[in-house]
Design an enzyme around this catalytic site. Sequence first.
Site, mmCIF file in Angstrom:
data_model
loop_
_atom_site.group_PDB
_atom_site.id
_atom_site.type_symbol
_atom_site.label_atom_id
_atom_site.label_comp_id
_atom_site.label_asym_id
_atom_site.label_seq_id
_atom_site.Cartn_x
_atom_site.Cartn_y
_atom_site.Cartn_z
ATOM 1 N N ASP A 40 33.810 37.775 43.143
ATOM 2 C CA ASP A 40 33.329 37.863 41.758
ATOM 3 C C ASP A 40 31.824 38.104 41.699
ATOM 4 O O ASP A 40 31.034 37.257 42.098
ATOM 5 C CB ASP A 40 33.643 36.551 41.019
ATOM 6 C CG ASP A 40 35.097 36.470 40.604
ATOM 7 O OD1 ASP A 40 35.588 37.442 39.994
ATOM 8 O OD2 ASP A 40 35.737 35.446 40.879
ATOM 9 N N HIS A 76 35.206 42.315 42.042
ATOM 10 C CA HIS A 76 35.306 42.320 40.580
ATOM 11 C C HIS A 76 33.891 42.322 40.028
ATOM 12 O O HIS A 76 33.196 41.320 40.107
ATOM 13 C CB HIS A 76 36.093 41.062 40.150
ATOM 14 C CG HIS A 76 36.113 40.831 38.674
ATOM 15 N ND1 HIS A 76 36.518 39.636 38.115
ATOM 16 C CD2 HIS A 76 35.802 41.644 37.632
ATOM 17 C CE1 HIS A 76 36.443 39.712 36.798
ATOM 18 N NE2 HIS A 76 36.004 40.917 36.469
ATOM 19 N N ASP A 189 43.563 37.389 36.174
ATOM 20 C CA ASP A 189 42.378 36.657 36.647
ATOM 21 C C ASP A 189 41.926 35.640 35.606
ATOM 22 O O ASP A 189 41.516 36.009 34.508
ATOM 23 C CB ASP A 189 41.261 37.684 36.914
ATOM 24 C CG ASP A 189 40.036 37.057 37.568
ATOM 25 O OD1 ASP A 189 40.052 35.850 37.853
ATOM 26 O OD2 ASP A 189 39.055 37.807 37.787
ATOM 27 N N GLY A 190 42.004 34.357 35.976
ATOM 28 C CA GLY A 190 41.471 33.293 35.130
ATOM 29 C C GLY A 190 42.507 32.252 34.768
ATOM 30 O O GLY A 190 43.515 32.559 34.131
#
Length: 234
Positions: A40, A76, A189-190
């Site tokens: 990230d 990302h 994602d998340g």
Amino acid sequence: MARSPFAPIIAPSILSADMTRLGEECEAVIDAGAEWIHFDVMDNHYVPNLTFGPPVCAALAKRLATSRPGIPIDVHLMCEPVDELIRGFAEAGAASITFHPEATRHVDRSLALARDLGCKTGLVFNPATSLEWLKYVLDKIDIIQIMSVNPGFGGQSFINESLGKIAEARDIVDMVVADTDREIRIEVDGGVKAANIADIYAAGADTFVAGSAIFGTDDYASTIAEMRRAIEAA
Ligand code: DX5
Ligand code: ZN
């Protein structure tokens, strides 16, 4: 609901790893069954947080190339603009680079740049961002990444409305990949964890980013195995 034709991939986000031991932490999750490492990148501009750049990716890629060869680093970008960083991370050994369509002036050009540099690429959709951005660029997309939290921080709660959006993405991909050998992945994602991963899979996702849910536990292998069992049972 439609399922993905592709094998599930678990991609631990290093955002929640012990940064003083990043190499070891990545090796530990790979040994525990992870297929990708999710990297990230935050710039304190597109998102209100700051992480790491190409040199850290290059160091990690170099170490993993020897210790755990063949494990892709999935970058990302939560950064604006993106083109210079696409160059930097391609050079640093990223296997895939995704970015947010709002963060580049020329989405088609940025996708083409990542591809030309030998990386897989795709777009990342914030909770309020429409999948309409895909319409004219699907031929250049390997990954559709659905954010199920607002980007910027690990450890947030999964936004349930994302499930409908994943299903929408599944329909789009199924239309495109039918009768072709293209692999377009739907990455979520998340807030992904063992308790909700079955619903996320059932909605049509095949690639699961999980940061705090993996690195926040003591036994990475049992956490990843629990996630896989939940997917298989779904
Ligand atoms: C959020 C990042 C995510 C995050 C996921 O902006 O893109 O990859 O690290 O963390 P968890 O799994 O803790 O929500
Ligand atoms: Zn991410």
